[in-house]
Design an enzyme around this catalytic site. Sequence first.
Site, PDB file in Angstrom:
ATOM      1  CE  LYS A   1      -2.436   0.218   3.627  1.00 25.61           C
ATOM      2  NZ  LYS A   1      -1.367   0.896   4.375  1.00 25.61           N
TER       3      LYS A   1
ATOM      4  CB  THR B   1       5.219   0.025  -2.378  1.00 25.10           C
ATOM      5  OG1 THR B   1       6.022  -0.461  -1.302  1.00 25.10           O
ATOM      6  CG2 THR B   1       6.001  -0.043  -3.677  1.00 25.10           C
TER       7      THR B   1
ATOM      8  NE  ARG C   1      -0.307   4.898   8.199  1.00 25.36           N
ATOM      9  CZ  ARG C   1      -0.436   3.616   8.508  1.00 25.36           C
ATOM     10  NH1 ARG C   1      -0.853   3.265   9.705  1.00 25.36           N
ATOM     11  NH2 ARG C   1      -0.147   2.675   7.631  1.00 25.36           N
TER      12      ARG C   1
ATOM     13  CE  LYS D   1       3.065  -2.489   8.297  1.00 21.62           C
ATOM     14  NZ  LYS D   1       3.948  -1.466   7.707  1.00 21.62           N
TER      15      LYS D   1
ATOM     16  CB  ALA E   1      -4.920   1.238  10.780  1.00 19.30           C
TER      17      ALA E   1
ATOM     18  CG  PHE F   1      -3.506  -2.629   9.236  1.00 17.19           C
ATOM     19  CD1 PHE F   1      -2.359  -3.317   8.866  1.00 17.19           C
ATOM     20  CD2 PHE F   1      -3.597  -2.196  10.547  1.00 17.19           C
ATOM     21  CE1 PHE F   1      -1.342  -3.579   9.781  1.00 17.19           C
ATOM     22  CE2 PHE F   1      -2.590  -2.446  11.469  1.00 17.19           C
ATOM     23  CZ  PHE F   1      -1.463  -3.137  11.079  1.00 17.19           C
TER      24      PHE F   1
ATOM     25  CG  PHE G   1       4.716  -9.382  -5.815  1.00 20.16           C
ATOM     26  CD1 PHE G   1       5.698  -9.645  -4.876  1.00 20.16           C
ATOM     27  CD2 PHE G   1       3.722  -8.467  -5.494  1.00 20.16           C
ATOM     28  CE1 PHE G   1       5.686  -9.009  -3.642  1.00 20.16           C
ATOM     29  CE2 PHE G   1       3.707  -7.829  -4.271  1.00 20.16           C
ATOM     30  CZ  PHE G   1       4.695  -8.102  -3.332  1.00 20.16           C
TER      31      PHE G   1
ATOM     32  CD1 TRP H   1       8.841  -3.363  -4.216  1.00 23.69           C
ATOM     33  CD2 TRP H   1       9.394  -4.720  -5.916  1.00 23.69           C
ATOM     34  NE1 TRP H   1       9.824  -4.220  -3.771  1.00 23.69           N
ATOM     35  CE2 TRP H   1      10.185  -5.054  -4.794  1.00 23.69           C
ATOM     36  CE3 TRP H   1       9.558  -5.442  -7.102  1.00 23.69           C
ATOM     37  CZ2 TRP H   1      11.123  -6.088  -4.826  1.00 23.69           C
ATOM     38  CZ3 TRP H   1      10.489  -6.462  -7.137  1.00 23.69           C
ATOM     39  CH2 TRP H   1      11.264  -6.781  -5.992  1.00 23.69           C
TER      40      TRP H   1
END
Length: 555
Positions: free
Chosen positions: A70, A72, A93, A104, A272, A300, A381, A409
């Site tokens: 998210k 990214t 954030r 994480k 979140a 999230f 991906f 990415w």
Amino acid sequence: MKTDIEIAQETQMKHILEIAKEANIDNSYIEQYGNYKAKIDLSLLQKESQHSGKLILVTAISPTPAGEGKTTTTIGLADGLKKINKNVIVALREPSLGPVFGIKGGAAGGGYAQVVPMEDINLHFTGDFHAIGAANNLLAAMLDNHIYQGNTLNIDPSQITWKRCVDMNDRQLRFVRDGLGGEKNGVPRDDGYDITVASEIMAVFCLASSITDLKNRLARLIVGYTYDGKPVTAGDLKAEGAMTALLKDALKPNLVQTLEGTPALVHGGPFANIAHGCNSVIATRMAMKLGDYAVTEAGFGADLGAEKFLDIKCRLADLKPSCVVLVATIRALKMHGGMDKSELKNENLEALEKGLPNLLRHLSNMKSVYNLPTVVAINKFPDDTDAEINLVMEKCKKLGANVVLSDVWANGGNGGIALAKEVVKLCDEPNDFSFSYDLDNTIEAKIETIVKRIYGGSGVQFTPEAQEQIKKLTNLGFDKLPICMAKTQYSFSDDMTKLGAPEDFIVTVREVKVSAGAGFIVALTGSIMTMPGLPKVPAAEKIDVDENGKITGLF
């Protein structure tokens, strides 16, 4: 493929004054923290201007260990908008040290869509979280000192609700007994710690519109209750002035840059799944003031971050999003369909089909509940197959949804151009944004509405303790506040093992409390905790520094 930190460290960053110039910020508003970080003076918001950029919310499907990307995507979208010559600011954030050292990892994006300096942002940055923790713990110290010094406010030590905090995952601190060692060392009582991002100070910090508003909100913080059940506030303890003094510089948004030199505001960071999960109102408004497009994210999945962004932040700050980007990955959808993480590299259309309802429910919520133009961004991906990508696109289009393949990415802004063009188109569409519930409803009704309309559940069960708390808060006049659900991020339900889009489930609310300074009611469900723990193999074990001060293994 290079690691995120290797890519970030090889980037030739622009001087922060160049970034400020690109964002049309005069140097008189800039307070430099070295060559690549700065704070922006709040007086910029008072500068006369009718400009207000379009607000784009980036959210995601329910997270899995496979990752959704998210942040990214948020950064790559901003770089993509810049590639098509749009004036854009991204607002994110700040990462918490707890997840950085836990499971994480960092939260500055990934691959070729990152904000830099990555190490600084993920670690101490400009000291905002330290200031928030200090303000929180100052209030705790003043509260316990008041009781020790005679307790003229008649505070009941067994009804203290304020906890100390630390920005670290430390399960040992969840429950403590303090004030031990005799009468000169405090008053013994059961206590505990929250992680800093779960502190109400963080929520207040992120919802405040000015220093004056911040101080007023801090004064309203409820720290406990008297023996006769009346709330005791930080204002009663005369703590709000000193707390504001600790936070006045932290309240200024932080200016950094993406790998491609797009201006980025990184400011505030409530969890979140515990708090409301959005960056500061001040940073969001500043991004909208400076850019024609302000791209922001909510933590999230859309059932948590987006719901709270829309029902709490937008309501309290009078914001209206122009469109929503819903991020999904083939990998995560296959996990929602029951596929093991170790097998995700293999094509599996059956598992993907079983996992798709998670995406489709989030999509339906954004379009049908909140009435917002929405595009699905498939975060690509390397192992995704054409058949898998086509299946997701086909299912989304059947719902009448826009869907775009995002490759930020691997390719940065160039991989986000298609998404950027779709976002520009959606931002020009009319939308009839609405909230998911009415504030005038009862606390129970608002919680039930969220569970049924957003989560897809069949109802809510309130524990006897939660029922008593709701009755008390209603009698105190807090029943018209919005709701902040504290729930697992891994499922629409309150059971993290129920992946996909479960149905006919009951959500159990075990505790209900008021965050009077932030201005919302918190409903704690399931086994959600406000102090996480470290995993068996913390990310911290892989982090190191060489003799030249170069950090490795951060992400």
